[in-house]
Design a protein around this motif. Structure first.
Motif, PDB file in Angstrom:
ATOM      1  N   ILE A   1       0.877  -1.175   0.000  1.00  0.00           N
ATOM      2  CA  ILE A   1       0.000   0.000   0.000  1.00  0.00           C
ATOM      3  C   ILE A   1       0.910   1.219   0.000  1.00  0.00           C
ATOM      4  CG2 ILE A   1      -1.753   1.287   1.266  1.00  0.00           C
ATOM      5  CD1 ILE A   1      -1.428  -2.433   1.781  1.00  0.00           C
TER       6      ILE A   1
ATOM      7  N   THR B   1      -7.566  -3.152   2.828  1.00  0.00           N
ATOM      8  CA  THR B   1      -6.891  -4.160   2.008  1.00  0.00           C
ATOM      9  C   THR B   1      -6.691  -5.454   2.790  1.00  0.00           C
ATOM     10  OG1 THR B   1      -5.732  -2.454   0.732  1.00  0.00           O
ATOM     11  CG2 THR B   1      -4.790  -4.673   0.701  1.00  0.00           C
TER      12      THR B   1
ATOM     13  N   ALA C   1      -4.925   0.705   3.872  1.00  0.00           N
ATOM     14  CA  ALA C   1      -4.210  -0.495   4.312  1.00  0.00           C
ATOM     15  C   ALA C   1      -5.145  -1.439   5.067  1.00  0.00           C
ATOM     16  CB  ALA C   1      -3.031  -0.099   5.191  1.00  0.00           C
TER      17      ALA C   1
END
Length: 447
Positions: free
Chosen positions: A214, A293, A290
């Protein structure tokens, strides 16, 4: 038990005997294999829980703390490792938003000292030869200590900030669920290289095979490095400008409100964080990306509550209101620029600045961002922990101010500098900004 400790203070005092780069002591080499051996002797505590690994030139501490705060709000038990600290070294090693317990600090310290005093001397290994200058560093020992604390605390996740660089950083023995990298600037050029590409290459060393990266918005030079690294590692590259944007940002003395919009058309998210500044909105947005994800099912409530509860000292921290006194650990040119923009947005131009930086910083470039915005500037010593040269910094600021717009003074003793700035602030109804170093922020905060 001979290796027992009675307090965390005792543990950290014992660690002082190791070579500490932060104090200007240079180790003979940076060796990740030495850290791996230390971890093996401790039973590989870095594998006690899944991790998220964060690197970058600025903002990585805030991102680390934000991710931790959200995980805690989501009901998890995250352990957090970051540096430097501001007022208390225990800030570096936390469970959620709190220090580990004294019991864990002491127990982990006992394990650690047993490894160093009992098991290391029996190793026949060139990586642990004090006579030739190869021995564990302070940061290696502290990093191993964190992993042992995290294991004893039975954490669910670890959120880990690199110390310096990434490729050879002691934290880089982890195999994280994802790597997060913030903006890259020239920093620590003695160790990381003197080009953006070289620094980016060191930071890219935390990218692991098949694990997502990321990535915050980067310059073209840095982005090229990260694209290549992600391809080599077959790691999905999640580049923030391609995925989302920040909109409707509102900054006030109590914090920052912003909207995060996604390019895939999914519903925008509105957040509030208790720290003023567009840069903190950027940090929070990268933390959210992040988290979404790694944990795609994470609830919006956890994201909102976690960011609202985020707290970290010396990140545009208002520590006095009469006159307003803000401390910020910004120490790179771009972070200084963003700090000053936020300060001037809230308090206007021609206020008072207290500045001090470490000797390895580019004071001339930083001065360009600061000189136009303040009527009075006091150059001081940023603590004694790292080497500094306030006389040289003072000369640089004077040379960069040919029209004498600002009054630049040198007051080396930090408490005296603070006293003078506050006196002027009260007398002239001006606000005071203290920046340039986390160590300076710590000195002022403690006073």
């Amino acid at each position: 038990m001979k290796n027992s400790f009675s307090s965390s203070t005792e543990v950290f005092c014992w660690m002082e005997k190791f070579i500490n780069l932060e104090r200007g002591q240079s180790p003979k080499s940076f060796r990740l294999d030495r850290m791996q051996i230390l971890a093996e002797l401790a039973g590989n505590p870095h594998r006690c829980a899944p991790s998220i690994h964060i690197a970058g030139s600025k903002g990585k501490g805030s991102i680390t703390a934000m991710i931790t705060s959200v995980l805690e709000a989501a009901g998890f038990k995250p352990a957090r490792y970051m540096s430097p600290h501001v007022s208390d070294i225990r800030e570096r090693l936390c469970i959620g938003n709190n220090f580990f317990s004294e019991q864990i600090f002491c127990s982990a310290g006992g394990e650690l000292r047993d490894i160093v005093d009992t098991r290391l001397p029996g190793l026949k290994n060139e990586l642990f030869d004090a006579d030739s200058g190869e021995e564990p560093t302070y940061f290696e020992i502290l990093t191993l200590y964190f992993f042992i604390c995290a294991r004893l605390a039975e954490c669910d996740f670890m959120v880990i900030e690199t110390g310096m660089g990434g490729r050879l950083d002691s934290t880089n023995i982890v195999d994280p669920l994802a790597s997060v990298i913030s903006l890259i600037e020239l920093e620590h050029i003695k160790y990381l290289g003197d080009t953006i590409a070289a620094v980016a290459g060191e930071k890219a060393g935390i990218v692991k095979p098949g694990r997502p990266l990321i990535l915050a918005k980067q310059t073209g030079e840095a982005l090229e490095v990260f694209i290549k690294k992600a391809e080599e590692m077959q790691s999905p590259l999640i580049y923030f400008p391609d995925i989302a944007e920040i909109d409707e940002t509102e900054i006030n003395i109590n914090g920052t409100n912003f909207t995060l919009r996604f390019t895939d058309g999914s519903a925008p998210l509105r957040f509030s964080i208790p720290v003023p500044g567009f840069v903190q909105a950027e940090n929070a947005a990268l933390a959210v990306l992040a988290l979404k994800t790694v944990f795609p099912e994470i609830k919006e409530t956890a994201l909102c509550v976690g960011l609202a509860n985020f707290k970290l000292p010396a990140r545009f921290e208002l520590i006095s209101k009469e006159p307003p006194l803000v401390i910020d650990g910004a120490h790179t040119p771009q972070s200084i620029d963003q700090c000053v923009q936020t300060f001037c947005t809230l308090y206007g131009e021609n206020n008072i600045l207290i500045f001090g930086c470490a000797a390895d910083k580019n004071a001339a470039e930083i001065a360009r961002y600061l000189l136009p915005h303040f009527s009075r500037i006091i150059i001081t010593t940023p603590g004694t922990f790292k080497a500094s040269d306030p006389d040289k910094t003072f000369s640089v600021f004077c040379a960069g101010q040919p029209d004498n717009k600002a009054q630049v003074l040198l007051i080396k003793e930090t408490r005296q500098a603070l006293r003078q700035a506050l006196e002027w602030g009260r007398e002239k109804k001006l606000a005071v900004l203290c920046t340039g170093s986390f160590y300076l922020a710590a000195e002022v905060r403690n006073y």
